[in-house]
Design a protein around this motif. Structure first.
Motif: not given
Length: 500
Positions: A348, A350, A352, A375, A380, A417
């Protein structure tokens, strides 16, 4: 419920073992006393899609069935973990309506509207990034990416001037095609040597990364014929290959699908089950009332049935003792094993805009292929990343090295993340990811692997005729195994009528 399987890493928590899954079954058994609850009509060993299909079909047909599973969950090598409202696919993921067995089950459970596309190129960076060395990147449109891979794959598969159509005109029947045997005995490396002068550097790098993603092995030990079989099942085209292999997944994850099989079998009232129950031996005994098979768990618990359906993967079969001894073809295949030592890591990130990104970093990076795959509720991007046995990584042993490999796919473009993964190579009940054969293995061993052994019917996606190693192949094999047992023991029509 949290499974013992799987790993998760975040900067705040570090690496933790065990992730939540809809596939975890609680309580772990509904058997109070094996002696009083048995004997059984059928014992099914293994709760992946093959075992679930056989169990469902047998219980619905009226048979008292016992499912033994070594894990604490259903799904086998195809299962998902829902974390913070997002499903991460830890194993087998993608399905398609061209896969007839899996689509039959999707419509049976009214899940035809439960699929989501992996690719979304409607916004964001919207490009393909190719890295053939650690210092440079080549960027191109997804249309150019498609043309690059299409050109390379068609050169790779075009052994007959018809992209393999004359070699495998009926891909479910490969045993009697002499031409196929020649290519089955050929490795990726040998086929690549034949066409090396036809490929540009970018074509070769992209092609090797893609075919190694399929095999999870090395160029030297992956069967070219097995890839031709995948190609034939996909309709002999690049687009068919992409559609069937990596385009559509369940919105709620694989474990939501597996639950449907489980719930239908449980609803019959004829299913006994024991989880966290690895099997140690399977012994056929002759008695006054005919054949019966005794299954002994590693902890000494014993269960007896008229028939056993064994759905254990190829690379694990050698851990079980069978009496009488298995046939030569089975033993040979078990000792050799299949080649897939794939690493699959979810990240995951950060950024987009990475939702519309795809990338290859090969041959220098320990993760060679990745795509933006969704998403998360936090906004994210979810990347799914793959590595192969060529440049292997053990993500649970070295998170720092794993983070570095993820970052090398697109340097400087994102921060990580979360990582989520399952290490299939170290998994004692898989010993590798999905099946992919060594050169010559299919021609030499596939028919033998499919042979029954007295009162034991062997069924697994690893030796399916169609989508071998896919979820569809597992369902194909579970259906076949249940049908064999039904034909031998006879459908219990009275019990079925009573239920209706």
């Amino acid at each position: 419920m949290t499974s013992r399987d799987g790993f998760q890493w975040t900067p705040e928590t570090g690496l933790t073992r065990g992730v939540p899954s809809l596939g975890v079954i609680s309580p772990p058994t509904n058997i109070k006393d094996a002696n009083k609850d048995g004997p059984w009509d059928v014992i099914v060993i293994g709760g992946g899609y093959c075992g679930l299909t056989a169990t469902r079909d047998l219980t619905v047909a009226g048979f008292k069935t016992l499912l033994l599973e070594a894990r604490d969950r259903i799904g086998g090598r195809s299962w998902s973990s829902n974390i913070d409202g997002y499903p991460y696919e830890l194993g087998g993921t993608w399905v398609h309506w061209h896969q007839s067995h899996v689509w039959r089950e999707i419509t049976r459970y009214k899940m035809h509207n439960a699929l989501s596309p992996s690719f979304n190129f409607s916004r964001g960076v919207n490009h393909f990034q190719l890295r053939t060395n650690p210092t440079t990147s080549t960027y191109m449109t997804h249309e150019a990416e498609d043309e690059l891979l299409r050109s390379a794959l068609h050169k790779f598969t075009n052994v007959d001037g018809a992209n393999g159509r004359t070699v495998l005109p009926f891909p479910h029947d490969m045993f009697h095609v002499l031409e196929f045997r020649k290519y089955d005995e050929m490795s990726y490396a040998e086929r690549m040597e034949q066409i090396k002068d036809e490929l540009s550097l970018n074509e070769r790098s992209s092609l090797e990364a893609f075919i190694l993603l399929c095999s999870g092995g090395r160029m030297e030990n992956s069967s070219f014929g097995e890839f031709l079989h995948w190609w034939a099942m996909s309709g002999y085209t690049y687009q068919g290959c992409m559609d069937c292999l990596i385009s559509y997944k369940f919105t709620e994850g694989q474990s939501a699908f597996a639950r449907r099989f489980w719930e239908e079998a449980m609803g019959t009232g004829r299913l006994g089950y024991v989880f966290s129950c690895p099997v140690g031996s399977v012994v056929e005994e002759e008695g006054g009332k005919g054949v019966r098979v005794r299954v002994t768990a590693r902890d000494g618990r014993e269960f007896v049935a008229k028939r056993v359906v064994c759905t254990i993967p190829l690379n694990v079969l050698s851990t079980i003792q069978f009496s009488p001894a298995l046939a030569t073809e089975k033993v040979s295949a078990m000792q050799a094993g299949h080649v897939n030592m794939c690493t699959k890591v979810h990240a995951e990130v950060d950024n987009k805009d990475m939702r519309s990104w795809t990338g290859i970093a090969y041959p220098f990076n320990k993760l060679c292929y990745a795509i933006g795959d969704g998403t998360t509720p936090a906004g994210n991007t979810h990347l799914v990343c793959f590595g192969t046995d060529t440049n292997h990584i053990q993500p649970d042993e070295d998170v720092r090295e794993t983070l570095k490999a993820v970052g090398e796919l697109a340097p400087g473009e994102f921060g990580v993340k979360r990582l989520v993964f399952h290490n299939w190579v170290k998994d004692e009940f898989a010993k590798g990811a999905w099946f992919f054969s060594r050169p010559g293995m299919v021609s030499e061993c596939l028919e033998g692997l499919r042979e029954r052994h007295g009162g034991v019917v062997f069924a697994n996606s690893d030796w399916a005729l169609g989508w071998r190693s896919f979820i569809d192949g597992a369902i194909e094999e579970g259906t076949r195994a249940a049908r064999v047992v039904l034909e031998e023991l006879g459908t219990k029509r009275e019990e079925v009528k009573a239920r209706l």
